[in-house]
Motif scaffolding. Structure first.
Motif, short mmCIF file in Angstrom:
data_model
loop_
_atom_site.label_atom_id
_atom_site.label_comp_id
_atom_site.label_asym_id
_atom_site.label_seq_id
_atom_site.Cartn_x
_atom_site.Cartn_y
_atom_site.Cartn_z
N HIS A 120 0.83 -1.21 0.00
CA HIS A 120 0.00 0.00 0.00
C HIS A 120 0.86 1.26 0.00
O HIS A 120 0.32 2.35 -0.16
N VAL A 432 -4.31 6.78 -0.28
CA VAL A 432 -4.22 5.38 0.13
C VAL A 432 -4.84 5.12 1.49
O VAL A 432 -5.20 3.98 1.81
N VAL A 438 -7.66 2.10 5.35
CA VAL A 438 -6.96 1.97 4.07
C VAL A 438 -8.00 2.03 2.96
O VAL A 438 -9.03 1.35 3.03
#
Ligand code: DOR
Ligand code: ZN
Length: 451
Positions: A120, A432, A438
């Motif tokens: 990520h 993100v 997330v």
């Protein structure tokens, strides 16, 4: 610049180490394409009104243990980088004490292949430095290692401490790669000897772990590696500085012109052995240890005067059952950190202990510079990666390990109130994470190497 860009963040307080000024940032194709007055920005497919809140570069954490390959029950690339994203960290560097250890070019390539589809945030991979892999150092750099890691203090058979002859040869070889070598600076024979003494005396408490990791063990190792760096010309970085007696050694090396940088971590700045009970008893075990009261004060002074260059976390997640064991020697060392570091440090900013500008230097610019990534990372400049964090300095929340993205749920900061957090984290222009969640898919992050 195309007529309409991907993103404009308007009415923000743009904070760099040098200045805080009101303005806006325009982002296209992952990069910052304009910085200026909000009214001067191009039209954009997405416009975010920051409402005057601070916008800083994404933080870099050059010391994390992601655990894959080999220990995915402790952490995965997906969980570690999710933790980073919500914590405002857009670049992490991963340590090589995985299984297999990252000790040759194939292992570097394998780790990057495992990490990429899960990540990520952007990432760098450390190559291990040992007696048996001197011929692998240059190939690891060519395969994409971002830096090297030397464990001078280690009882881990996966990443043993090399002898001093091999260390000298390794530093000479690493110098040729142009990369920096991060050092866990403790003296292994002292740790082994004192650990055996403690066990022979029947000691198995947290204080015995501290006694094993005597101050002199780190002072000697910092002194030795600074001398070796001076001799070979290799750039080194002192990991997790924790001891007030080592600070004059680092400062003296800097005055002599040695290419040495140093980091410390929130647990060394904010905790001491006096907090052991509140911090979970044996769960506070970390290598090197959180020491007696008095060290933290000196570490803060060193952070403010530049002896210590940056903040990292030594993010080292373990399962809950490995953190709660009766014997200290059976208790896994370390805890997660990448998710809480910015919250903890912003709390210190709110308390007036350092300025937000200084925090940006410690968390963003200094690590990017030391590891050859500045200004692509750690900067708010036209042309750099649009890794950005919009802060909410008023957000108050209690740290609860159970809520972590990381698989490591045991933190010595459990129950601590924080003020300030990353409200939105952007990686190359993509949001993100937002408000602790997330929101971008895995695979958004990329592998990084200094140019
Ligand atoms: O506390 C620590 N944990 N120190 C280290 O050097 C290694 C780390 C880990 O990998 O768990
Ligand atoms: Zn570590």
């Amino acid at each position: 610049m195309s007529a309409t860009v991907d993103l404009v963040i308007r009415d923000a307080l743009l904070v760099t180490p040098e200045a805080s000024r009101h303005g806006a940032v325009a982002v296209d194709d992952g990069r910052i394409v304009a910085i200026g007055r909000s009214e001067a920005m191009p039209s954009a497919r997405r416009v975010i009104e920051a409402g005057g809140r601070p916008l800083i570069p994404g933080a870099l954490d050059v010391h994390t243990h992601v655990r894959e390959p080999g220990f995915s029950h402790k952490e995965t690339w997906a969980t570690a980088t999710a933790a980073a994203a919500v914590g405002g960290v857009t670049t992490i560097f991963d340590m090589p004490n995985t299984d297999p250890p990252t000790a040759n070019a194939a292992a570097v390539r394998e780790k990057i292949a495992i990490a990429g589809p899960q990540a990520h945030v952007d990432f760098g991979v450390y190559g291990y430095v040992g007696e048996a892999n001197l011929a692998d150092l240059q190939p690891m750099a060519e395969a994409g290692a971002s830096a090297f890691k030397l464990f001078l203090g280690s009882d881990n058979p996966l990443v043993p401490c090399p002898n001093d002859g091999a260390v000298l040869d390794a530093l000479a070889l690493i110098r040729e790669t142009g990369l920096r070598c991060t050092v866990h600076a403790e003296n292994t024979p002292i740790l082994n000897w004192r650990g055996a003494q403690m066990k022979a005396a029947g000691r198995d408490d947290l204080a015995a772990h501290l006694a094993q990791h005597a101050d002199i063990a780190t002072v000697e190792a910092v002194q030795r590696i600074a001398l070796f760096a001076e001799w070979t010309g290799c750039k080194i970085h002192i990991a997790h500085e924790n001891c007030r007696h080592a600070l004059p050694v680092i400062a003296a090396a800097k005055r002599r012109g040695v290419a040495i940088t140093a980091e410390t971590c929130p647990h060394y700045l904010l905790l001491s052995m006096d907090d052991a009970e509140r911090a979970g008893g044996n769960a506070l075990r970390v290598k090197p240890p959180v020491r007696e009261a008095g060290h933290a004060e000196a570490l803060w002074a060193a952070l403010l005067d530049g002896t210590i260059d940056m903040i990292s976390t030594d993010h080292a997640p373990h399962p809950v059952e490995e953190k709660h064991r009766a014997s200290i020697w059976e208790t896994s060392p370390g805890f997660p950190g990448v998710e809480t570091s910015m919250r903890l440090m912003l709390t210190e900013v709110a308390a007036g202990r350092l300025t937000l500008q200084h925090y940006v230097r410690l968390a963003c610019e200094a690590p990017a510079r030391a590891f050859g990534l500045w200004p692509r990372k750690g900067a708010l400049l036209v042309g750099t990666d649009a890794d950005l964090v919009l802060l909410d300095l008023d957000h108050r929340e209690t740290i609860r390990g159970a809520t972590f993205q990381s698989k490591g749920k045991v933190t010595p900061f459990e129950g601590r109130e924080t003020q300030g957090r990353a409200a939105m984290t952007f990686l190359r222009g993509t949001c993100v994470a937002q408000d602790g969640q997330v929101i971008a898919p895995p695979g958004t992050g990329r592998s990084l190497q200094p140019p």
